[in-house]
Design an enzyme around this catalytic site. Structure first.
Site, PDB file in Angstrom:
ATOM      1  N   PHE A   1      -4.193   3.660 -13.743  1.00  0.00           N
ATOM      2  CA  PHE A   1      -3.661   2.312 -13.975  1.00  0.00           C
ATOM      3  C   PHE A   1      -3.578   1.483 -12.694  1.00  0.00           C
ATOM      4  CE2 PHE A   1       0.655   0.870 -12.846  1.00  0.00           C
ATOM      5  CZ  PHE A   1       1.098   1.932 -12.090  1.00  0.00           C
ATOM      6  N   LYS A   2      -3.602   2.135 -11.526  1.00  0.00           N
ATOM      7  CA  LYS A   2      -3.494   1.367 -10.283  1.00  0.00           C
ATOM      8  C   LYS A   2      -4.665   0.403 -10.091  1.00  0.00           C
ATOM      9  CE  LYS A   2      -0.197   4.217  -7.932  1.00  0.00           C
ATOM     10  NZ  LYS A   2       0.066   5.166  -9.034  1.00  0.00           N
ATOM     11  N   ASP A   3      -5.779   0.688 -10.768  1.00  0.00           N
ATOM     12  CA  ASP A   3      -6.915  -0.236 -10.696  1.00  0.00           C
ATOM     13  C   ASP A   3      -6.563  -1.627 -11.223  1.00  0.00           C
ATOM     14  OD1 ASP A   3      -8.775   1.634  -9.669  1.00  0.00           O
ATOM     15  OD2 ASP A   3      -9.202   2.407 -11.673  1.00  0.00           O
TER      16      ASP A   3
ATOM     17  N   LEU B   1      -4.984  -3.190  -8.207  1.00  0.00           N
ATOM     18  CA  LEU B   1      -5.696  -3.179  -6.925  1.00  0.00           C
ATOM     19  C   LEU B   1      -7.062  -3.869  -6.988  1.00  0.00           C
ATOM     20  CD1 LEU B   1      -4.412   0.216  -5.626  1.00  0.00           C
ATOM     21  CD2 LEU B   1      -4.134  -1.993  -4.506  1.00  0.00           C
TER      22      LEU B   1
END
Ligand code: PLP
Length: 458
Positions: free
Chosen positions: A108-110, A113
């Site tokens: 989910f950090k995509d 970021l």
């Protein structure tokens, strides 16, 4: 929209300044001066596609990038996702699963970021200058950050990881990125050593200034703002009307993801409960059920991206909890720094009626993965499984629960094997990594060696 610090020590700044500042210069966290109320926009937003919705939500917080540029940034940020809905919602049993793992690193950090990388590039192009991102990672954040800025103009990224101590998949996800602006550094040491090296470099103010060092840590405001979007999106996919309430279950580490849900709620999204799910590192569960916030040792678990000691975004929530009183917040944070513990008002076992919280340890996580696979043919990653277990605990009739799925199961083959007796999780992108070419610099655990690489390549 202007931005201020939770600790009240900065003049109001605009969005671009907030992004470049990262952590507020007074040591606090950056927050919007006020939270926009979007209640009367929900109906119009309900039928938008993800990209258009993202643009609308993010626009509420940005008035120093023109609409065309902002739309272009948002569009490019989500064009790298491999699903047409970007963050699709699927059903498993009675629960709705909001899949946040369709970005380039399957986590989910995509979502945040990819956006942050494009915002950085936009600002640097406009204002001139260069940014050298230096970071330390034990896995997840490093690869998402690298994929967020690979190939971008005027940006270099240096990511240190402990040599031989990150999972093989995560190491490959970083070192297989061959763009010239990406510099992977394998440090002969532990993750803590990498973090100390990073602090050492940032504490050398001359060095920091000379090489325009920056960080991409989880407190950057641009990351939070991008994460608000999928709470609206998720609600619109599952609820019959924009007035109906839904609940969200969020596997939590640094409190960034669930804080975005808190803001979405404050913006007027009808939310019944935010279910804060923790693993054995349950400092936040203790807080929400007793009012006691106490520092403790990190424990390594099967859901490693939630292994935290002190949640870096928690101060943002605390600021609102203390009725936006910076003086009180500063006192509370000082108290915590001195005593490693604070105690806030708690009625019954609720500090805040919006939140439910529970911890789900490893054995339950394995069991949850197995049950969902056997009963619903749906494979959960160990982080998502923590959230699903907690959602089952608090779900009530007639209110849909949306579980945030924060990683693809194929990133955690060991946990899948432990749960099912065999490793059956596959992802074509991860399979491809096996034979990918890699590039990485090996360095001793020595600050001068790190500084030298940065100065040579910046
Ligand atoms: C980072 C991460 C989390 C925790 O999110 P926070 O914003 O730190 O609370 C949960 N699951 C996965 C897979 C992650 O990478």
């Amino acid at each position: 929209m202007k931005y201020i610090s939770t600790r009240g020590g900065i003049q109001p700044i605009n969005f671009k300044e907030a992004v470049m500042m990262g952590l507020a210069t007074d040591g606090g966290l950056i927050i919007p001066e006020n939270i926009p109320d979007v209640t009367n926009k929900l109906q119009a937003w309900k039928n938008l596609n993800f990209t258009d919705l993202a643009f609308e939500v993010i626009s509420c917080f940005v008035d120093d990038i023109n609409n065309d540029d902002l739309y272009d940034i948002v569009k490019r940020s989500y064009a790298t996702f491999d699903h047409k809905d970007i963050t699709p919602v699927v059903k498993a049993g009675n629960l709705h699963i909001l899949e946040l793992f369709h970005g380039p690193t399957q986590a989910f950090k995509d979502v945040a970021l990819q956006f942050l990388g494009n915002v950085f590039e936009h600002i640097l192009k406009e204002q001139g200058g260069q940014l050298n991102i230096l970071g330390a990672t034990s896995g997840d954040t490093g690869s998402a950050a690298i994929h967020g800025v690979r190939g971008k103009q005027n940006i270099n990224i240096f990511i240190m990881h402990p040599e031989g101590k990150t999972s093989p998949i995560q190491a490959k996800q970083m070192t297989s990125v061959l763009d010239e602006n990406v510099h992977n550094i394998a440090v002969a040491g532990s993750f803590d050593d990498c973090q100390s090296l990073m602090k050492g470099a940032f504490n050398d103010l001359d060095f920091k200034q000379k090489y325009h060092l920056g960080a991409v840590n989880s407190v950057n405001w641009a990351r939070i703002v991008a994460q608000i979007v999928y709470y609206f999106w998720g609600h619109f996919q599952v609820s019959k009307s924009v007035e109906a309430k839904v609940s969200f279950s969020v596997p939590t580490g640094n409190f960034g993801d669930i804080f975005a849900g808190y803001l979405a709620t404050r913006m007027g999204l009808p939310v019944d409960k935010l279910m804060l799910a923790t693993n054995e590192n349950n400092i936040l569960t203790t807080f929400f059920t007793s009012g006691i916030y106490r520092r403790s040792e990190v424990c390594h678990t099967v859901s490693p991206s939630m292994d935290i000691q002190v949640a870096s975004n928690f101060e943002r929530y605390l600021y609102y909890f203390l009725n936006e009183d910076s003086v009180k917040l500063k006192e509370t944070m000082q108290d915590f720094a001195q005593n490693n513990q604070i105690k806030l008002d708690c009625t019954g076992n609720h500090v805040d009626n919006l939140f439910e919280s529970k911890s789900s340890p490893a054995m339950e996580t394995y069991d949850t993965i197995k049950r969902y696979y056997q009963e619903y043919n749906y494979l959960l990653d160990p982080h998502t499984a923590v959230g699903v277990k907690v959602a089952e605990e608090f779900a009530i009739n007639d209110i849909p629960v949306i579980c945030l799925a924060t990683a693809h199961p194929a990133k955690f083959p060991d946990a899948i094997e432990q749960s099912l007796g065999q490793d059956i999780a596959r992802h074509p992108q991860l399979d491809k990594l096996q034979n990918a070419k890699t590039r990485c610099i090996s360095l001793p655990n020595d600050l001068n060696a790190i500084k030298q690489i940065v100065s040579e390549r910046a």
